[in-house]
Design a protein around this motif. Structure first.
Motif, mmCIF file in Angstrom:
data_model
loop_
_atom_site.group_PDB
_atom_site.id
_atom_site.type_symbol
_atom_site.label_atom_id
_atom_site.label_comp_id
_atom_site.label_asym_id
_atom_site.label_seq_id
_atom_site.Cartn_x
_atom_site.Cartn_y
_atom_site.Cartn_z
ATOM 1 N N VAL A 7 0.844 -1.200 0.000
ATOM 2 C CA VAL A 7 0.000 0.000 0.000
ATOM 3 C C VAL A 7 0.879 1.250 0.000
ATOM 4 N N GLU A 8 1.920 1.262 0.832
ATOM 5 C CA GLU A 8 2.841 2.410 0.868
ATOM 6 C C GLU A 8 3.497 2.623 -0.495
ATOM 7 N N VAL A 27 -0.972 6.216 6.245
ATOM 8 C CA VAL A 27 -1.807 5.049 6.522
ATOM 9 C C VAL A 27 -2.015 4.969 8.031
ATOM 10 N N GLU A 28 -3.273 5.000 8.452
ATOM 11 C CA GLU A 28 -3.617 4.843 9.871
ATOM 12 C C GLU A 28 -3.739 3.367 10.232
ATOM 13 N N GLU A 29 -4.404 2.600 9.355
ATOM 14 C CA GLU A 29 -4.548 1.165 9.590
ATOM 15 C C GLU A 29 -5.050 0.483 8.336
ATOM 16 N N ASP A 33 -10.730 -6.626 7.266
ATOM 17 C CA ASP A 33 -11.486 -6.857 6.035
ATOM 18 C C ASP A 33 -10.907 -6.063 4.853
ATOM 19 N N ASN A 34 -9.611 -5.734 4.954
ATOM 20 C CA ASN A 34 -8.848 -5.099 3.873
ATOM 21 C C ASN A 34 -9.371 -3.733 3.454
ATOM 22 N N ILE A 35 -9.725 -2.935 4.434
ATOM 23 C CA ILE A 35 -10.055 -1.533 4.196
ATOM 24 C C ILE A 35 -8.885 -0.694 4.700
ATOM 25 N N VAL A 36 -8.369 0.150 3.823
ATOM 26 C CA VAL A 36 -7.264 1.032 4.190
ATOM 27 C C VAL A 36 -7.855 2.310 4.762
ATOM 28 N N VAL A 75 -9.885 8.924 7.554
ATOM 29 C CA VAL A 75 -10.415 9.081 8.906
ATOM 30 C C VAL A 75 -10.785 10.524 9.195
ATOM 31 N N ASN A 76 -10.064 11.490 8.637
ATOM 32 C CA ASN A 76 -10.361 12.885 8.952
ATOM 33 C C ASN A 76 -11.414 13.499 8.042
#
Length: 92
Positions: A7-8, A27-29, A33-36, A75-76
């Motif tokens: 992903v990075e 990347v936070e997490e 279930d493979n959600i970035v 997330v933000n």
């Protein structure tokens, strides 16, 4: 190569474009279930176009390189308590 590193690597292909406009992403997490889950940084965190950037640019780059990723979320973009968050009520 593990999932996070892949992903990075995908993000590294689009970071120059984000950085050119004063933004970036971290990347936070990656959920089970493979959600970035990403945090939009700098100008990306407050830009009205960041939702489009996330879906049309970032998510597509990740899914193209890491097909097992199901979705990408910021997330933000949904954290109403964050004064820098991009939420529909602030897009006036």
């Amino acid at each position: 190569m593990d999932l996070l590193q892949r992903v990075e690597n995908a993000l590294d292909t689009i970071r120059p474009y984000l950085e050119a406009d004063g933004g970036n992403v971290s990347v936070e997490e990656i959920t089970s279930d493979n959600i970035v889950r990403l945090r939009l940084l700098g100008s990306c965190g407050s830009c009205p176009m960041s939702i489009m950037t996330l879906k049309a640019g970032i998510e597509q780059a990740i899914k193209r390189s890491v097909p097992e990723i199901e979705a990408v979320e910021a997330v933000n973009l949904t954290d109403i308590d964050d004064p820098e968050a991009v939420v529909p009520e602030r897009l006036k």
